[in-house]
Structures are given as structure tokens and as C-alpha cells.
Motif scaffolding. Structure first.
Motif, mmCIF file in Angstrom:
data_model
loop_
_atom_site.group_PDB
_atom_site.id
_atom_site.type_symbol
_atom_site.label_atom_id
_atom_site.label_comp_id
_atom_site.label_asym_id
_atom_site.label_seq_id
_atom_site.Cartn_x
_atom_site.Cartn_y
_atom_site.Cartn_z
ATOM 1 N N SER A 8 0.923 -1.335 -0.022
ATOM 2 C CA SER A 8 0.150 -0.073 0.005
ATOM 3 C C SER A 8 1.068 1.227 -0.023
ATOM 4 N N GLU A 9 2.182 1.109 -0.325
ATOM 5 C CA GLU A 9 2.979 2.470 -0.708
ATOM 6 C C GLU A 9 3.702 2.299 -1.908
ATOM 7 N N TYR A 40 -2.449 -1.463 -3.309
ATOM 8 C CA TYR A 40 -3.658 -0.415 -3.126
ATOM 9 C C TYR A 40 -2.914 0.928 -2.703
ATOM 10 N N HIS A 41 -3.634 2.109 -2.602
ATOM 11 C CA HIS A 41 -2.915 3.230 -2.082
ATOM 12 C C HIS A 41 -1.910 3.834 -3.267
ATOM 13 N N PHE A 128 2.115 -4.497 3.687
ATOM 14 C CA PHE A 128 3.298 -3.696 3.451
ATOM 15 C C PHE A 128 2.936 -2.395 3.295
ATOM 16 N N GLY A 129 3.274 -1.304 3.889
ATOM 17 C CA GLY A 129 3.063 0.039 3.497
ATOM 18 C C GLY A 129 3.551 0.953 4.359
#
Lengths: 130, 135, 102
Positions: A8-9, A40-41, A128-129
Motif C-alpha cells: 500500500s505504498e 492499494y493506495h 506492507f505500507g
């Protein structure tokens, strides 16, 4: 065991996509299954095939494309997050009247339902983000 | 094992400064269609997501706080808010918007979705989950 | 039933590590990854509070992240064990769920 992974990063800015990559490789090496990785994101930015990192740096997108190909990982990019950030596949580009698409091989754009489904169908989920 | 899993959405970030709160809510709304056992946790700066009186006109960003009040229609009615996180930030329950749902098992009585819990209770709630999504 | 928690931020930058430790239960494990490994250093202003908050919890650091940042493993808290990526995978499978403190 079936392990689902969420990234997500964004790549290069944050280590998340790298840590996830090494984690997934290790999980596969130990005989676990990683059926799907969900982006995502800003994590959706991993999926652009237009990034050109310097030659002496790792290519995060290529690493993922190769790993997914070798192990049959379903790499899903969230459509809502992708559209906000300018990540389009051929169909979406056409549907939205855009003049280009940029999704790399091995990634597919789909809905958030794929994230929930992954949570239901896997034994463990690791994010993981930032 | 049944097909229903316990999903917890953990919200630890304030709204607007970053997109995490909004995109978390989008997952919750989509996830509601999967008929899992869903709960939301608000702790640390995540409690700021639920404050009343948010007005984003001046920053040109969509105010998504009213969406929390619609969650009951999606059968999402467990919003756990950590008391210590509120207190550390000088907030009380009165600073949060009222979020209600209709309890279908109790003749559609209106009940509050927000449940204020202690840090220890929050830890217990987290430890009961099958899947934890953090935003 | 236990949880593996992962923390990827320095405790000198955010409260995430302390928040995580304050929500751990006996038998849980906390794995420090990425910038989170700075939370495992001995002799820092936060070492004592990390040790106190981590009572009953197993603390781990990801070796590769420690090495990348030039931290000598000898400077880590005695309570901390090092794992590699395969060890990370083992921690995930050994605990019932993983909670990433993002």
C-alpha cells in the motif's frame, strides 16, 4: 500455507514494495503459496511499465512481473486507487477516453472485492505500507 | 471452518492530511457485500476521523465524514473507538458524530454504532480477528 | 492464539511502536522491519520504555534491515532476536494473524 500480501505504498519512495518482494520470495522458497498480491493506495504505482530507474538500481516493476510469472501470482491493482493516480490498462484507457495505457505485464486492474476475497481465501494476510 | 471470517479495519490516521482514511472507508463499503463479520477500530490519530463538524470546503477535498453515518445501511455497525486515544487528544465521546444503526434482531430499534472501549479491550478485540487490515 | 505485529517506523519519529506494544498480549511477537529496527537499539532514550512495554512479548528485528542501516547487532537490546526474510515468513505462519502497524 496460503499467504496473501497487500502493498500500500509507492515504489522507490518507500521500502514497502521491496520488503514485500523479499518476503514473498522467501515464502515461496519455503514452499508456501502466495496466490495473490494486492496493490492499494500509492502501491498501485508499482504497476506502471513506464518507470525507467537508473541501470544500477533494482527495477521494482520488473522484479514483480518476473516473480509473478514464475510462480503464477495474481497481481491485482485496485481500480479506484489506480484511476486516481493515472494507472490504466487498455480497456480502461479506452473507456475513459485517454490516449495511453501504462499497466505492465502480469498486473491486472480490478476491484477492491479482490482484496476482501484474498482475506477470505488465504490463511494469513500481510500488509506492507507506510 | 465456516466461510465467515472476522475482519477488522484498523484506522490509526487522521483524515485529509493523507488519503488512507478515505481509501479505508472505500474498502469497508465494498467489503460489506461479502457478508463477513466486520468491525472498525479507531485508535491513535484515527479517532480524529469521527469528529463532528468537519467542513472541507476550504481545502477543496471531499468531506467523507457523512459516509460513516451510512455504514449502518451496509450492516457495518461495530465501530470501536479507544477511550485512551480520545483522552490523549483532549477529546470526549461528545466530540464525535452520532452514528446509528437499526438493529434487525431487535425490531429495528435505533442503536449507536460507536462503542467506546478501553485500550485493553481494544487489544482483546484485535486478538479475536481472522483478518486485520490496517490503514 | 497469538498475533505477529510488524512495525516499520522509527520510534523517534512516530508513536507507532509504543502504540503497538501497548496493544500486545502475552505470547505475541513484534517484528521490527525497515526503519522500525531503530526501536531495537540499546542505550537510546527509548530503550527502557520499549523494554518495559514489551514484557511478555517476543521482540524480533529483520537482520537485512539492521545490516543495511549499519547498526551493529551488538548494539541491539538483549531482548531482541534477529531473523532473516525466511524467519519473517516463519513468524507469520507460527502466529494466528499478522497485524501491520502502518
Amino acid at each position: 500455507m496460503k499467504i496473501g500480501v497487500v502493498i500500500s505504498e509507492g515504489p522507490y519512495t518507500h521500502q514497502a514494495a521491496d520488503t514485500a518482494y523479499h518476503f514473498v520470495k522467501a515464502a515461496l522458497a519455503k514452499g508456501h503459496e502466495v496466490p495473490r498480491v494486492f496493490f492499494y493506495h500509492d502501491g498501485v504505482n508499482v504497476a506502471t511499465r513506464l518507470s525507467v530507474p537508473p541501470q544500477d538500481e533494482r527495477n521494482i516493476q520488473k522484479n514483480w512481473t518476473e516473480l509473478a510469472k514464475e510462480h503464477g501470482i495474481d497481481m491485482v491493482v485496485c481500480i479506484a486507487a489506480a484511476q486516481r493516480r493515472g494507472l490504466l490498462d487498455e480497456n480502461e484507457a479506452e473507456r475513459q477516453g485517454k490516449d495511453a495505457n501504462n499497466i505492465a505485464e502480469g498486473f491486472r486492474i480490478s476491484g477492491l472485492g479482490q482484496l476482501i476475497e484474498m482475506g477470505i481465501q488465504t490463511d494469513r494476510l500481510v500488509m506492507f505500507g507506510d | 471452518m465456516s466461510d465467515t471470517k472476522k475482519f477488522l479495519y484498523v484506522n490509526r490516521k487522521a483524515p485529509y492530511g493523507t488519503i488512507y482514511a478515505l481509501e479505508s472507508l472505500e474498502v469497508v463499503l465494498i467489503g460489506a457485500a461479502f457478508e463477513q463479520d466486520v468491525a472498525l477500530a479507531f485508535l491513535d490519530d484515527g479517532v480524529f476521523q469521527l469528529t463532528k463538524g468537519q467542513d472541507t470546503a476550504g481545502i477543496g477535498v471531499k468531506n467523507f465524514s457523512p459516509t460513516f453515518r451510512a455504514l449502518g445501511d451496509y450492516d457495518v455497525n461495530k465501530l470501536y473507538v479507544e477511550r485512551e486515544s480520545l483522552e490523549e487528544r483532549g477529546l470526549t465521546e461528545d466530540d464525535l458524530q452520532e452514528i446509528m444503526y437499526e438493529d434487525e434482531d431487535d425490531d429495528w430499534a435505533e442503536k449507536p454504532s460507536i462503542r467506546i472501549v478501553s485500550r485493553a479491550e481494544m487489544a482483546e478485540i484485535m486478538a479475536e480477528q481472522d483478518v486485520i487490515l490496517s490503514f | 492464539m497469538s498475533t505477529l505485529h510488524t512495525v516499520n517506523k522509527s520510534p523517534f519519529e512516530t508513536q507507532t511502536l509504543l502504540s503497538c506494544l501497548n496493544h500486545c498480549r502475552e505470547g505475541d511477537a513484534v517484528l521490527l522491519i525497515e526503519d522500525g529496527i531503530y526501536g531495537g537499539i540499546e542505550g537510546s532514550a527509548l530503550s527502557e520504555i520499549v523494554k518495559e512495554s514489551a514484557a511478555g512479548v517476543s521482540l524480533y528485528v529483520l537482520n537485512e534491515d539492521v545490516k543495511a542501516r549499519g547498526i551493529d547487532p551488538g548494539r541491539l537490546l538483549g531482548e531482541v532476536s534477529g531473523v532473516d526474510y525466511e524467519g519473517f515468513v516463519d513468524l507469520v505462519t507460527q502466529h494466528d494473524r499478522t497485524q501491520s502497524w502502518l
